[in-house]
Design a protein around this motif. Structure first.
Motif, PDB file in Angstrom:
ATOM      1  N   LYS A   1       0.828  -1.218   0.000  1.00  7.62           N
ATOM      2  CA  LYS A   1       0.000   0.000   0.000  1.00  7.62           C
ATOM      3  C   LYS A   1       0.858   1.263   0.000  1.00  7.62           C
ATOM      4  O   LYS A   1       0.648   2.179  -0.804  1.00  7.62           O
ATOM      5  CB  LYS A   1      -0.924  -0.023   1.212  1.00  7.62           C
ATOM      6  CG  LYS A   1      -1.801   1.204   1.379  1.00  7.62           C
ATOM      7  CD  LYS A   1      -2.572   1.117   2.675  1.00  7.62           C
ATOM      8  CE  LYS A   1      -3.270   2.421   2.985  1.00  7.62           C
ATOM      9  NZ  LYS A   1      -3.903   2.387   4.317  1.00  7.62           N
ATOM     10  N   SER A   2       1.829   1.315   0.899  1.00  4.76           N
ATOM     11  CA  SER A   2       2.674   2.506   0.991  1.00  4.76           C
ATOM     12  C   SER A   2       3.683   2.568  -0.160  1.00  4.76           C
ATOM     13  O   SER A   2       4.016   3.649  -0.651  1.00  4.76           O
ATOM     14  CB  SER A   2       3.417   2.532   2.328  1.00  4.76           C
ATOM     15  OG  SER A   2       4.256   1.395   2.475  1.00  4.76           O
ATOM     16  N   GLY A   3       4.142   1.425  -0.627  1.00  2.00           N
ATOM     17  CA  GLY A   3       5.145   1.406  -1.681  1.00  2.00           C
ATOM     18  C   GLY A   3       4.624   1.836  -3.031  1.00  2.00           C
ATOM     19  O   GLY A   3       5.324   2.494  -3.801  1.00  2.00           O
ATOM     20  N   LEU A   4       3.367   1.455  -3.344  1.00  5.33           N
ATOM     21  CA  LEU A   4       2.817   1.769  -4.661  1.00  5.33           C
ATOM     22  C   LEU A   4       1.695   2.805  -4.619  1.00  5.33           C
ATOM     23  O   LEU A   4       1.167   3.182  -5.667  1.00  5.33           O
ATOM     24  CB  LEU A   4       2.303   0.487  -5.339  1.00  5.33           C
ATOM     25  CG  LEU A   4       3.362  -0.547  -5.717  1.00  5.33           C
ATOM     26  CD1 LEU A   4       2.727  -1.732  -6.413  1.00  5.33           C
ATOM     27  CD2 LEU A   4       4.437   0.064  -6.602  1.00  5.33           C
ATOM     28  N   GLY A   5       1.302   3.220  -3.422  1.00  7.00           N
ATOM     29  CA  GLY A   5       0.277   4.256  -3.321  1.00  7.00           C
ATOM     30  C   GLY A   5      -1.139   3.761  -3.521  1.00  7.00           C
ATOM     31  O   GLY A   5      -1.982   4.486  -4.065  1.00  7.00           O
ATOM     32  N   PHE A   6      -1.440   2.546  -3.099  1.00  6.23           N
ATOM     33  CA  PHE A   6      -2.810   2.039  -3.157  1.00  6.23           C
ATOM     34  C   PHE A   6      -3.701   2.824  -2.204  1.00  6.23           C
ATOM     35  O   PHE A   6      -3.282   3.208  -1.104  1.00  6.23           O
ATOM     36  CB  PHE A   6      -2.856   0.564  -2.734  1.00  6.23           C
ATOM     37  CG  PHE A   6      -2.616  -0.412  -3.842  1.00  6.23           C
ATOM     38  CD1 PHE A   6      -3.668  -0.873  -4.621  1.00  6.23           C
ATOM     39  CD2 PHE A   6      -1.341  -0.884  -4.109  1.00  6.23           C
ATOM     40  CE1 PHE A   6      -3.450  -1.792  -5.633  1.00  6.23           C
ATOM     41  CE2 PHE A   6      -1.109  -1.795  -5.121  1.00  6.23           C
ATOM     42  CZ  PHE A   6      -2.173  -2.256  -5.881  1.00  6.23           C
ATOM     43  N   GLY A   7      -4.968   3.022  -2.598  1.00  6.89           N
ATOM     44  CA  GLY A   7      -5.968   3.529  -1.677  1.00  6.89           C
ATOM     45  C   GLY A   7      -6.427   2.411  -0.753  1.00  6.89           C
ATOM     46  O   GLY A   7      -6.270   1.219  -1.077  1.00  6.89           O
ATOM     47  N   GLN A   8      -7.022   2.761   0.385  1.00  3.11           N
ATOM     48  CA  GLN A   8      -7.449   1.752   1.358  1.00  3.11           C
ATOM     49  C   GLN A   8      -8.443   0.763   0.745  1.00  3.11           C
ATOM     50  O   GLN A   8      -8.359  -0.432   0.952  1.00  3.11           O
ATOM     51  CB  GLN A   8      -8.068   2.439   2.586  1.00  3.11           C
ATOM     52  CG  GLN A   8      -8.363   1.498   3.753  1.00  3.11           C
ATOM     53  CD  GLN A   8      -7.094   1.012   4.443  1.00  3.11           C
ATOM     54  OE1 GLN A   8      -6.082   1.710   4.447  1.00  3.11           O
ATOM     55  NE2 GLN A   8      -7.127  -0.173   5.020  1.00  3.11           N
ATOM     56  N   ALA A   9      -9.408   1.285  -0.034  1.00  3.57           N
ATOM     57  CA  ALA A   9     -10.425   0.418  -0.623  1.00  3.57           C
ATOM     58  C   ALA A   9      -9.895  -0.378  -1.817  1.00  3.57           C
ATOM     59  O   ALA A   9     -10.378  -1.472  -2.109  1.00  3.57           O
ATOM     60  CB  ALA A   9     -11.632   1.245  -1.054  1.00  3.57           C
ATOM     61  N   ASP A  10      -8.883   0.177  -2.513  1.00  4.63           N
ATOM     62  CA  ASP A  10      -8.357  -0.499  -3.712  1.00  4.63           C
ATOM     63  C   ASP A  10      -7.355  -1.601  -3.382  1.00  4.63           C
ATOM     64  O   ASP A  10      -7.053  -2.438  -4.241  1.00  4.63           O
ATOM     65  CB  ASP A  10      -7.665   0.524  -4.628  1.00  4.63           C
ATOM     66  CG  ASP A  10      -8.647   1.548  -5.174  1.00  4.63           C
ATOM     67  OD1 ASP A  10      -9.830   1.200  -5.319  1.00  4.63           O
ATOM     68  OD2 ASP A  10      -8.225   2.683  -5.448  1.00  4.63           O
ATOM     69  N   LEU A  11      -6.846  -1.617  -2.155  1.00  2.00           N
ATOM     70  CA  LEU A  11      -5.813  -2.580  -1.779  1.00  2.00           C
ATOM     71  C   LEU A  11      -6.286  -4.023  -1.920  1.00  2.00           C
ATOM     72  O   LEU A  11      -5.505  -4.928  -2.203  1.00  2.00           O
ATOM     73  CB  LEU A  11      -5.369  -2.306  -0.335  1.00  2.00           C
ATOM     74  CG  LEU A  11      -4.165  -3.086   0.189  1.00  2.00           C
ATOM     75  CD1 LEU A  11      -2.914  -2.791  -0.619  1.00  2.00           C
ATOM     76  CD2 LEU A  11      -3.932  -2.765   1.668  1.00  2.00           C
TER      77      LEU A  11
END
Length: 470
Positions: free
Chosen positions: A29-39
């Motif tokens: 999530k932090s490495g690629l910039g995923f949103g919470q819902a998209d993870l």
């Protein structure tokens, strides 16, 4: 022996990759910039494609030959692992996970068929299948721990890149030790391919339409909270889902000469009710790993390796109860009694899990519920598998087994999409993108309450299953 090792290694890799990324989710999530819902799509892209193409993979092995399909699946799986491990965007990682799953859907049925055709019926085959099944369970068990170790000491990328050297070695061995495929009836170039009733056809339309419909449905469910149910993108996804599933049913009923899932199976009460129970149980059993992984790392501030260790009670208890206790209890109790009892124990565990708070500890918030959930799941897994396949003729045994595995995967994927949307209701949308531990705990608490309710429904359904001799 090399054939056994190769088949087991392929199954181990596929099962491992279904769970190894769970502990790595916060780092991804932090490495690629995923949103919470998209993870969730890191998990769901794998689950949905694997479920949609698993039955087709078995037919491909029959049509094109086990060695060709095995090697093709291994190449796809290994290459996609390399791309996913080096992905620089969320979209590329999700796409790589989907291709990984397609490779896995080719590998699993081919590896099992290679085993059953290499080892003759009798004690030798039983021993080989026992090893294959045990390593499949070990793959699921090792996923969380290995994912934690790789993420902690190397990078989340190694949860995928580790498959590259393993796949390369397996490819060399497969090319050398697997017997060459002979021309099969119905294979391209064989005039008998057009003979009626030869059964050598691929239901590609069924696999594609089912996967498209389920993926669109999961997309609509997961994004409705952010976009709203009236948003054109939500409605568009729902229309695509409906169209895909209508095409799938039409294909299975009228268009395909060899359907992936013979719909006549649903006339059997054990199959229809049992798969409904499997769908609902899957909607709880796969998502629990996703939510607990995020809770342990983003609320309790566990490291990746500590999170992997934190999952060991879930794994060890489930395997012990499922492998040792449940089969013995089946000698004394009917499957439906054990399914109902296991579901109620799991429901109690999920309700207990819902009491977690932002200041809970591992001992007070996770370990106790883990024991209850794992005992319940261990009790219900074996009898539910027995019940779902009961009353099925030998001609439909393979289809019934494939349907059961597909149902479980689909339940997990759709359940995760819906539950992520529920958890998202607790988020206030912090502009900084930082996770609020209190909001996260509140959202996860609601999710576990829903899981408890679903497992109570599974218990009720279990009691409506036919008796063993009905």
């Amino acid at each position: 022996m090399l054939v056994l090792m190769l088949s087991c290694a392929a199954e181990f890799m596929v099962v491992l990759d279904a769970s190894v990324v769970n502990v790595a989710l916060p780092a991804i999530k932090s490495g690629l910039g995923f949103g919470q819902a998209d993870l969730q799509w890191v998990v769901n892209s794998y689950a949905l494609v694997f479920a949609g193409f698993l039955l087709l993979g078995g037919r491909l092995a029959d049509l094109y030959g086990r060695k060709r399909v095995f090697i093709s699946g291994l190449v796809l799986f290994t290459a996609a692992s390399a791309v996913g491990g080096m992905a620089g965007s969320p979209e590329l990682l999700v796409a790589a996970r989907a291709v990984q799953a397609l490779g896995g859907a080719l590998l699993v049925p081919a590896s099992l068929t290679i085993l059953t055709t290499t080892f003759p019926e009798g004690a030798l085959r039983v021993r080989a299948l026992a090893i294959w099944t045990a390593l499949a369970s070990a793959g699921g068990a090792a996923g969380s721990l290995l994912g934690g170790v790789l993420t902690e000491y190397l990078s989340w990328r190694w949860t995928l890149l580790i498959n590259v050297p393993l796949g390369a070695v397996a490819l060399v061995i497969a090319a050398r030790v697997l017997a060459a495929d002979h021309r099969l009836r119905g294979q391209p170039g064989d005039d008998s391919a057009d003979e009626p009733g030869n059964g050598r056809r691929l239901d590609v339309l069924g696999a594609v339409s089912a996967t498209l419909g389920l993926t669109a449905l999961a997309f609509a469910l997961s994004g409705a909270e952010d976009r709203g149910w009236g948003h054109p993108l939500t409605w568009g996804a729902l229309l695509v889902a409906a169209a895909g599933l209508v095409v799938f049913v039409a294909d299975e009923l009228w268009l395909s000469k060899v359907p992936l899932i013979p719909l006549r199976l649903f006339r059997l009460r054990a199959v229809s009710l049992g798969n409904t129970a499997m769908l609902l149980a899957g909607a709880c059993l796969m998502p629990v790993w996703y939510f607990l992984s995020l809770y342990m790392q983003e609320v309790l501030r566990f490291s990746a390796i500590m999170t992997g260790i934190g999952f060991l009670p879930h794994t060890l208890i489930t395997v012990a109860v499922g492998a040792q206790l449940a089969p013995r209890l089946l000698a004394w109790f009917s499957p439906r009694v054990l399914i109902a009892a296991g579901s109620l124990v799991a429901a109690a565990g999920f309700w207990w899990q819902s009491l977690l708070e932002v200041d809970s500890t591992y001992l007070s918030g996770i370990l106790g519920p883990a024991i209850a959930i794992s005992v319940g799941v261990g009790l219900l897994n074996t009898p539910l598998t027995t019940a779902v396949t009961s009353g099925v003729t030998d001609d439909d045994a393979g289809a019934a087994s494939g349907l059961m595995n597909t149902t479980k995967q689909v339940g997990g994927a759709l359940g995760l999409a819906a539950l992520v949307a529920v958890a998202a209701q607790a988020h206030t949308g912090d502009p900084s993108g930082q996770v609020n531990p209190a909001e996260l705990s509140s959202g996860f608490s609601s999710v576990f309450v829903i899981m408890a309710g679903i497992m109570i429904v599974v218990a009720v359904l279990a009691l409506t299953l036919p008796k063993p001799r009905d």
